[in-house]
Design a protein around this motif. Structure first.
Motif, PDB file in Angstrom:
ATOM      1  N   ARG A  19       0.598  -0.874  -0.145  1.00 53.68           N
ATOM      2  CA  ARG A  19       0.348  -0.513  -0.400  1.00 53.68           C
ATOM      3  C   ARG A  19       0.748   1.130  -0.239  1.00 53.68           C
ATOM      4  O   ARG A  19       0.801   1.680  -0.728  1.00 53.68           O
ATOM      5  N   TRP A  20       1.998   1.359   0.626  1.00 46.55           N
ATOM      6  CA  TRP A  20       2.989   2.200   0.702  1.00 46.55           C
ATOM      7  C   TRP A  20       3.585   2.537  -1.138  1.00 46.55           C
ATOM      8  O   TRP A  20       3.487   3.589  -1.319  1.00 46.55           O
ATOM      9  N   ARG A  21       3.887   1.693  -1.484  1.00 44.66           N
ATOM     10  CA  ARG A  21       4.593   1.141  -2.164  1.00 44.66           C
ATOM     11  C   ARG A  21       3.610   2.014  -3.383  1.00 44.66           C
ATOM     12  O   ARG A  21       3.765   2.710  -4.873  1.00 44.66           O
ATOM     13  N   GLU A  22       2.030   1.988  -3.060  1.00 49.29           N
ATOM     14  CA  GLU A  22       0.961   2.162  -4.574  1.00 49.29           C
ATOM     15  C   GLU A  22       0.796   3.892  -3.968  1.00 49.29           C
ATOM     16  O   GLU A  22       0.759   4.452  -5.034  1.00 49.29           O
ATOM     17  N   PRO A  30       5.772  10.759  -8.967  1.00 46.72           N
ATOM     18  CA  PRO A  30       6.205   9.025  -8.597  1.00 46.72           C
ATOM     19  C   PRO A  30       7.513   8.807  -8.196  1.00 46.72           C
ATOM     20  O   PRO A  30       8.210   9.289  -8.955  1.00 46.72           O
ATOM     21  N   VAL A  31       7.788   8.104  -6.977  1.00 46.64           N
ATOM     22  CA  VAL A  31       9.053   7.070  -7.155  1.00 46.64           C
ATOM     23  C   VAL A  31       8.518   5.528  -6.673  1.00 46.64           C
ATOM     24  O   VAL A  31       7.947   5.461  -6.384  1.00 46.64           O
ATOM     25  N   SER A  65      14.154   4.868  -1.978  1.00 44.32           N
ATOM     26  CA  SER A  65      13.564   5.591  -2.747  1.00 44.32           C
ATOM     27  C   SER A  65      14.004   5.780  -4.405  1.00 44.32           C
ATOM     28  O   SER A  65      14.858   6.745  -4.099  1.00 44.32           O
ATOM     29  N   ARG A  66      13.444   5.648  -5.573  1.00 45.12           N
ATOM     30  CA  ARG A  66      14.446   5.485  -6.884  1.00 45.12           C
ATOM     31  C   ARG A  66      13.275   6.470  -7.826  1.00 45.12           C
ATOM     32  O   ARG A  66      12.210   6.061  -8.094  1.00 45.12           O
ATOM     33  N   ARG A  67      13.839   7.928  -8.050  1.00 47.07           N
ATOM     34  CA  ARG A  67      12.762   8.313  -8.843  1.00 47.07           C
ATOM     35  C   ARG A  67      13.597   8.213 -10.829  1.00 47.07           C
ATOM     36  O   ARG A  67      14.398   9.014 -10.676  1.00 47.07           O
ATOM     37  N   THR A  68      13.361   7.697 -11.466  1.00 45.39           N
ATOM     38  CA  THR A  68      13.971   7.273 -13.088  1.00 45.39           C
ATOM     39  C   THR A  68      13.877   8.277 -13.698  1.00 45.39           C
ATOM     40  O   THR A  68      12.536   8.646 -13.437  1.00 45.39           O
ATOM     41  N   ALA A  69      14.373   8.116 -14.929  1.00 42.13           N
ATOM     42  CA  ALA A  69      14.151   8.426 -15.932  1.00 42.13           C
ATOM     43  C   ALA A  69      12.779   8.047 -16.637  1.00 42.13           C
ATOM     44  O   ALA A  69      12.440   9.390 -16.977  1.00 42.13           O
ATOM     45  N   LYS A  70      12.533   7.299 -16.179  1.00 41.01           N
ATOM     46  CA  LYS A  70      11.234   6.635 -16.728  1.00 41.01           C
ATOM     47  C   LYS A  70       9.479   7.587 -15.700  1.00 41.01           C
ATOM     48  O   LYS A  70       8.653   7.839 -16.152  1.00 41.01           O
ATOM     49  N   LEU A  71       9.994   7.644 -15.003  1.00 40.18           N
ATOM     50  CA  LEU A  71       9.070   8.148 -13.429  1.00 40.18           C
ATOM     51  C   LEU A  71       9.353   9.318 -13.894  1.00 40.18           C
ATOM     52  O   LEU A  71       7.810  11.057 -13.760  1.00 40.18           O
TER      53      LEU A  71
END
Length: 324
Positions: A19-22, A30-31, A65-71
């Motif tokens: 739920r946290w990931r969601e 988004p991350v 926590s990852r914020r990727t280029a796609k995100l």
């Protein structure tokens, strides 16, 4: 002020991390998160909506926590995130750079830039922090200047960083005194403080807007007054000298504050004295000692000022508070 609460304890242990990931994966920035504690993840986060600015006090177990280029391509609100670590540590990597952050250090990120943040070490039970999300357009500095400061550790123990840290911790500790209309006003103050902090970090005060400089200086003066209320000699001349400005400049700063410097000092002293008079732990402390503690050298003058402000003498107020 609008406040929203997210907490994993509302769900069964097996569902908490999902739920946290969601939640974190469906925000406007988004991350993707992972954690060694996913089997029974504990986290609590509040979102305080201050107009376009958001403050989010949180306590979480260690995570990545990852914020990727796609995100970033999926959704980018074009904002800056500034986070004050209160308990625990953090580490971030971005654009080939890396930095570590200790308690009462602030770290910043741009939502337009991919990055990875390790929140807490595995041996730390929980990490506590207060974050700010502020639209890039509200930071009163050129984007190229702010981007040079993004990622570097900034002290929350001194200077402008201490002002910002104090503002965030006090705001997140108790929001009950604020009404709906206060949110956007507080967001404006917060935007000016963040701008001042970035400018201080860059030694780029020349790029800071006059309004942001004025707001930061006024907040610094208010904090100085609050720390020195016990000094009976606290007066505009000394306050101006401590901030390297003229007394006339000091008075001009407060023309837009609907008060004067002397009235602010008197009001804050009376409020501190009123608080102490209402404190059951201080019911045996003589009234004149409480008055002297907050800079009132003449008991009769204190009594008159208190009666004017609160429609009761200090002694009557104390009795009414302790025995309603």
């Amino acid at each position: 002020m609008i406040e929203i609460v997210y907490q994993t304890k509302d769900f069964p242990p097996a569902d908490r991390f999902d739920r946290w990931r969601e939640w974190t994966g469906h925000t406007h920035a988004p991350v993707d998160v992972s954690s060694e504690h996913a089997a029974d993840f504990h986290a609590h986060k509040r979102a305080l909506l201050l107009g376009p600015v958001t403050v989010w006090p949180a306590t979480v177990q260690p995570l990545v926590s990852r914020r990727t280029a796609k995100l970033v391509r999926r959704s980018d609100p074009e904002a800056y995130n500034l986070t004050l670590t209160l308990r625990g540590t953090a580490r971030a990597t971005w654009d080939g750079q890396e930095a570590e952050y200790r308690p009462y250090e602030l770290y910043s990120q741009s939502t337009s830039q991919p990055c990875t943040v390790w929140v807490g070490r595995e041996e730390e039970r929980t990490v506590q922090f207060v974050g700010v999300e502020i639209p890039r357009d509200l930071v009163a500095l050129p984007r190229r200047s702010v981007d040079r400061a993004v990622g570097r550790p900034l002290s929350g123990r001194e200077g402008v960083g201490a002002l910002l840290a104090g503002f965030l911790t006090r705001l997140s500790a108790d929001t009950s005194a604020y009404g709906p209309a206060d949110g956007p006003r507080l967001g404006t103050v917060l935007a000016d403080l963040v701008s001042a902090l970035f400018a201080h970090a860059l030694d780029a005060d020349r790029d800071l807007s006059p309004e942001a400089r004025r707001q930061a200086l006024t907040l610094s003066i208010r904090a100085f007054i609050g720390r020195n209320l016990h000094d009976p000699d606290l007066a505009p001349d000394g306050i101006a000298a401590a901030h390297h400005i003229s007394t006339s400049h000091l008075h001009r700063l407060f023309q837009d504050e609907d008060t004067t410097v002397a009235a602010l000092i008197r009001h804050q002293r009376l409020e501190r004295a009123r608080r102490d008079l209402a404190d059951p732990a201080q019911r045996t402390t003589p009234v004149h000692q409480i008055a002297a503690r907050w800079g009132f050298t003449h008991h009769s003058a204190f009594t008159r000022a208190f009666r004017t402000a609160y429609d009761a003498s200090p002694s009557d107020y104390r009795r009414a508070t302790h025995h309603p």
